[in-house]
Design a protein around this motif. Structure first.
Motif, PDB file in Angstrom:
ATOM      1  N   GLU A  94       1.669   6.983   2.067  1.00 44.58           N
ATOM      2  CA  GLU A  94       1.566   8.444   1.969  1.00 44.58           C
ATOM      3  C   GLU A  94       0.248   8.840   1.321  1.00 44.58           C
ATOM      4  OE1 GLU A  94       4.971   9.887  -0.059  1.00 44.58           O
ATOM      5  OE2 GLU A  94       6.371   9.128   1.450  1.00 44.58           O
ATOM      6  N   TYR A 110       0.833  -1.186   0.000  1.00 45.74           N
ATOM      7  CA  TYR A 110       0.000   0.000   0.000  1.00 45.74           C
ATOM      8  C   TYR A 110       0.872   1.241   0.000  1.00 45.74           C
ATOM      9  CZ  TYR A 110      -3.325  -3.502   1.519  1.00 45.74           C
ATOM     10  OH  TYR A 110      -4.077  -4.625   1.620  1.00 45.74           O
ATOM     11  N   ASP A 111       0.422   2.281  -0.700  1.00 50.82           N
ATOM     12  CA  ASP A 111       1.109   3.560  -0.699  1.00 50.82           C
ATOM     13  C   ASP A 111       0.620   4.325   0.530  1.00 50.82           C
ATOM     14  OD1 ASP A 111       2.438   5.884  -1.244  1.00 50.82           O
ATOM     15  OD2 ASP A 111       1.326   6.355  -3.086  1.00 50.82           O
TER      16      ASP A 111
END
Length: 109
Positions: free
Chosen positions: A95, A92-93
């Motif tokens: 940010e 998962y990103d």
């Protein structure tokens, strides 16, 4: 109506017999170990005068056989090189998730 009932009873008896046959019959196929998975240790008997000493040879990683010395020393341990894989990227990103949460719920939530 009677014909339908007889067919249903006949079907029930056939299914019951099939289930009983499968349940109580021996296994049809027996799995065998592949030649790579079979333990290939062999034992030989060496004659030293009137004393028989069993000598065990074991295969190494490269396929050669190692025989321990007759002085009772242990076999040399063959260290197999361990494979290491690089750490995969995070799924998962984080940010982008934090930015989405800040836009949706406001800062600090």
């Amino acid at each position: 109506m009677l014909k339908s009932l007889i067919l249903k009873v006949l079907r029930l008896v056939a299914i019951t017999l099939l289930v009983a046959q499968v349940t109580f019959s021996p296994a049809l196929a027996v799995e065998t170990q592949s030649s790579a998975g079979v333990n290939t240790n062999t034992s030989e008997v060496v004659d030293k005068g009137d004393i028989n000493v069993p000598v065990t040879t074991t295969p190494t990683v490269d396929g050669t056989r190692v025989t321990p010395s007759s002085k009772g020393e242990k076999e040399s341990a063959v260290s197999a090189e361990r494979l290491t894989y690089p750490q995969p990227p995070h799924l998962y990103d984080m940010e982008a998730i934090e930015q989405f949460n800040a836009e949706l719920y406001g800062e600090g939530n």
